[in-house]
Design a protein around this motif. Structure first.
Motif, short mmCIF file in Angstrom:
data_model
loop_
_atom_site.label_atom_id
_atom_site.label_comp_id
_atom_site.label_asym_id
_atom_site.label_seq_id
_atom_site.Cartn_x
_atom_site.Cartn_y
_atom_site.Cartn_z
N PHE A 40 56.35 33.87 26.39
CA PHE A 40 57.37 33.34 25.49
C PHE A 40 58.69 33.22 26.26
CE2 PHE A 40 54.29 35.45 22.78
CZ PHE A 40 54.18 34.59 21.70
N PHE A 41 59.24 32.03 26.27
CA PHE A 41 60.55 31.79 26.86
C PHE A 41 61.54 31.69 25.71
CE2 PHE A 41 57.49 30.66 29.94
CZ PHE A 41 58.04 31.03 31.17
N ILE A 42 62.47 32.64 25.67
CA ILE A 42 63.25 32.90 24.46
C ILE A 42 64.74 32.81 24.73
CG2 ILE A 42 63.83 34.72 22.77
CD1 ILE A 42 60.94 35.77 23.29
N TYR A 43 65.43 32.22 23.76
CA TYR A 43 66.89 32.33 23.69
C TYR A 43 67.24 32.96 22.36
CZ TYR A 43 71.83 31.35 23.28
OH TYR A 43 73.18 31.50 23.09
N GLN A 44 67.78 34.16 22.40
CA GLN A 44 68.12 34.94 21.20
C GLN A 44 66.90 35.09 20.30
OE1 GLN A 44 71.81 33.38 19.53
NE2 GLN A 44 72.99 34.32 21.18
N PHE A 45 66.89 34.51 19.10
CA PHE A 45 65.75 34.67 18.20
C PHE A 45 64.86 33.43 18.17
CE2 PHE A 45 68.33 37.81 15.36
CZ PHE A 45 68.05 38.84 16.25
N ASP A 46 65.04 32.51 19.13
CA ASP A 46 64.28 31.26 19.15
C ASP A 46 63.40 31.18 20.39
OD1 ASP A 46 65.29 29.67 16.80
OD2 ASP A 46 67.20 30.08 17.79
N VAL A 47 62.23 30.59 20.22
CA VAL A 47 61.32 30.34 21.34
C VAL A 47 61.62 28.96 21.90
CG1 VAL A 47 58.92 30.08 22.05
CG2 VAL A 47 59.54 31.86 20.42
N VAL A 48 62.00 28.92 23.17
CA VAL A 48 62.28 27.65 23.84
C VAL A 48 60.98 26.98 24.24
CG1 VAL A 48 63.49 26.56 25.78
CG2 VAL A 48 64.46 28.59 24.68
N ALA A 49 60.04 27.77 24.76
CA ALA A 49 58.74 27.24 25.18
C ALA A 49 57.72 28.36 25.16
CB ALA A 49 58.83 26.63 26.58
N LEU A 50 56.45 27.98 25.06
CA LEU A 50 55.38 28.95 24.94
C LEU A 50 54.18 28.50 25.77
CD1 LEU A 50 53.80 31.29 23.61
CD2 LEU A 50 53.48 29.82 21.61
N GLY A 105 65.43 34.94 28.30
CA GLY A 105 64.43 35.52 29.20
C GLY A 105 63.02 35.13 28.83
N MET A 106 62.06 35.69 29.59
CA MET A 106 60.64 35.48 29.35
C MET A 106 59.97 36.82 29.13
SD MET A 106 57.31 35.73 30.51
CE MET A 106 57.30 36.00 32.28
N VAL A 107 59.07 36.86 28.15
CA VAL A 107 58.27 38.06 27.89
C VAL A 107 56.81 37.65 27.88
CG1 VAL A 107 57.80 39.98 26.32
CG2 VAL A 107 60.13 39.06 26.50
N GLU A 108 56.01 38.37 28.65
CA GLU A 108 54.56 38.13 28.67
C GLU A 108 53.89 39.18 27.80
OE1 GLU A 108 52.28 36.82 32.34
OE2 GLU A 108 51.55 38.90 32.13
N VAL A 109 53.21 38.70 26.76
CA VAL A 109 52.56 39.58 25.79
C VAL A 109 51.04 39.43 25.91
CG1 VAL A 109 52.33 40.19 23.35
CG2 VAL A 109 54.52 39.36 24.23
N CYS A 110 50.34 40.55 25.97
CA CYS A 110 48.88 40.57 26.00
C CYS A 110 48.35 40.98 24.63
CB CYS A 110 48.37 41.56 27.04
SG CYS A 110 48.99 41.29 28.71
N THR A 111 47.28 40.34 24.20
CA THR A 111 46.66 40.72 22.93
C THR A 111 45.32 41.40 23.20
OG1 THR A 111 45.50 38.59 22.63
CG2 THR A 111 47.76 38.76 21.80
N HIS A 112 44.96 42.32 22.29
CA HIS A 112 43.76 43.13 22.46
C HIS A 112 43.02 43.23 21.14
CE1 HIS A 112 45.70 44.46 26.24
NE2 HIS A 112 46.78 44.58 25.50
N THR A 113 41.76 43.64 21.20
CA THR A 113 40.95 43.76 19.99
C THR A 113 41.13 45.11 19.31
OG1 THR A 113 39.07 44.47 21.35
CG2 THR A 113 39.20 42.12 20.78
N SER A 114 41.67 46.09 20.03
CA SER A 114 41.90 47.42 19.45
C SER A 114 43.37 47.81 19.61
CB SER A 114 41.01 48.46 20.15
OG SER A 114 41.28 48.50 21.53
#
Length: 412
Positions: A40-50, A105-114
């Protein structure tokens, strides 16, 4: 643009992840199987690109960096009509940057099944974002500046939804759905008893919104008198705070409308409302964090406004309730004049989540000195001074005391 610079050392980066851990956000360790990754590429509370990982051919670079050792393929996806999984990952990403004080900034989020189903693997405060999304970013920055300027001239509408639980004198808890329907000025909250969707334990008060915090307090009191008539049982105690009923935490959400939601406003609510209130909380109340009552908890509402969800149920007494509502008014009216933010300090996060009241008192005193310089403070000086007197007396509420006594509601 960002409050802080990108951490330069491994120790500084680990300190950031420790701060996120206090706030209930887990770091990805690499030992767990990852279902998918999102950037997620974010400015404040908005996503610039995903971007998301893909097994097919990538349709774009992931912007931040590329490496010969990097095996993932990435594709850019639209930021509209997102799935539930992506929306939850987005919320985690926005919270990360907000908590760390970054606008961009950019945040990299991983998703999991548990559980934990969402972990954070990377955070970048990187200038390449500005290069890649220059046009969109400029629009968002301009919109943010316009909204902040516009907010200075607004008189917002205040509302609330406040929860409490019922307990019989015999020690057993009583269902809210026994006395109330779902809707109305007094009703039950949507949370159901584990294993039975037809049984709801939490009472919710929904006073009519108004621009005047004193009137909102009066509207809240009317809701409470309505609840007295419906319950009509002197043997059923009313309990407020944060977690008087184990596994069912309660809150005192404050609603704002006719004003724009901005990070600076939420940050002011965290520092000038939640922090003073936190030194009054019992240990039971604090136990709901960080899953509930975490810093910066807000939710957009269908009516165009938003609700601030961090505080516990503050109807423990009339003095506390009046103080909270008048504080909310001062903050939302004058937040652009406030410049002292203790939660920018890593140690304050630690003290907030561990319940170290003694360490927090000095920050609260400074917070209050800034509040008293706000023009709106003088209008509600009586209520706010009484609220602050409780802080100076080291008042801590009792989660298990019937609040009807303090409110002088029948049978008291």
């Amino acid at each position: 643009m960002n409050k802080y610079q990108q951490p330069e050392t491994h120790t500084e980066r680990e300190r950031e992840f420790q701060l996120l851990k206090y706030n209930g956000i887990s770091k990805h360790t690499g030992k767990r199987k990852t279902r998918k990754k999102f950037r997620f590429f974010i400015y404040q509370f908005d996503v610039v690109a995903l971007f998301e990982t893909t097994r097919n051919q990538a349709n774009g670079q992931p912007w931040i960096y590329s490496s010969k050792h990097q095996k993932e393929l990435w594709k850019q996806i639209e930021t509209q009509n997102l799935s539930r999984e992506v929306l939850k990952a987005k919320k985690v990403a926005i919270r990360c940057l907000y908590l760390l004080g970054y606008d961009l900034g950019m945040v990299e989020v991983c998703t999991h099944t548990s559980a934990p189903k969402y972990t954070v693997s990377q955070i970048f405060n990187h200038s390449r974002l500005a290069d890649q999304a220059d046009r969109t970013l400029k629009q968002l920055v301009q919109r943010s500046q316009t909204r902040e300027k516009s907010n200075e001239n607004k008189t917002p509408l205040l509302g609330a939804d406040v929860e409490f639980v019922l307990k019989h004198n015999n020690g057993k808890y009583v269902l809210a759905s026994r006395y109330f329907s779902k809707r109305g000025k007094v009703g039950y909250d949507a949370i159901w008893l584990r294993g039975n969707r037809n049984k709801h334990p939490l009472v919710e008060l929904r006073p009519s919104p108004t621009k005047n915090p004193r009137q909102l307090y009066n509207n809240l009191y009317r809701c409470m008198t309505q609840a007295v008539r419906k319950i009509n049982n002197s043997q059923v105690q009313w309990l407020a705070g944060g977690a008087p009923l184990t596994r069912y935490p309660i809150g005192g959400h404050i609603h704002f409308s006719q004003i724009y939601l901005t990070p600076k406003l939420v940050r002011a609510l965290d520092n000038y409302l939640t922090l003073p209130l936190s030194v009054m909380e019992s240990d039971e109340s604090r136990s709901r964090r960080p899953k509930y009552g975490f810093i910066g908890d807000y939710r957009n509402q269908y009516h165009g406004g938003f609700e601030y969800r961090t505080p516990p149920s503050w109807i423990v007494s009339p003095t506390v309730a009046k103080g909270v509502l008048c504080l909310a008014k001062v903050i939302v009216q004058d937040y652009h004049k406030l410049s002292y933010f203790p939660f920018d300090n890593y140690d304050v996060h630690q003290q907030f989540y561990t319940g170290n009241r003694e360490s927090l008192y000095s920050y609260v005193r400074t917070v209050w000195s800034h509040l008293k310089n706000c023009p709106t403070y003088a209008k509600y000086k009586t209520e706010l001074d009484r609220f602050y007197e409780l802080i100076e007396r080291r008042y801590v509420w009792n989660e298990f005391e019937d609040i009807r006594k303090a409110w002088q509601l029948p049978p008291y």
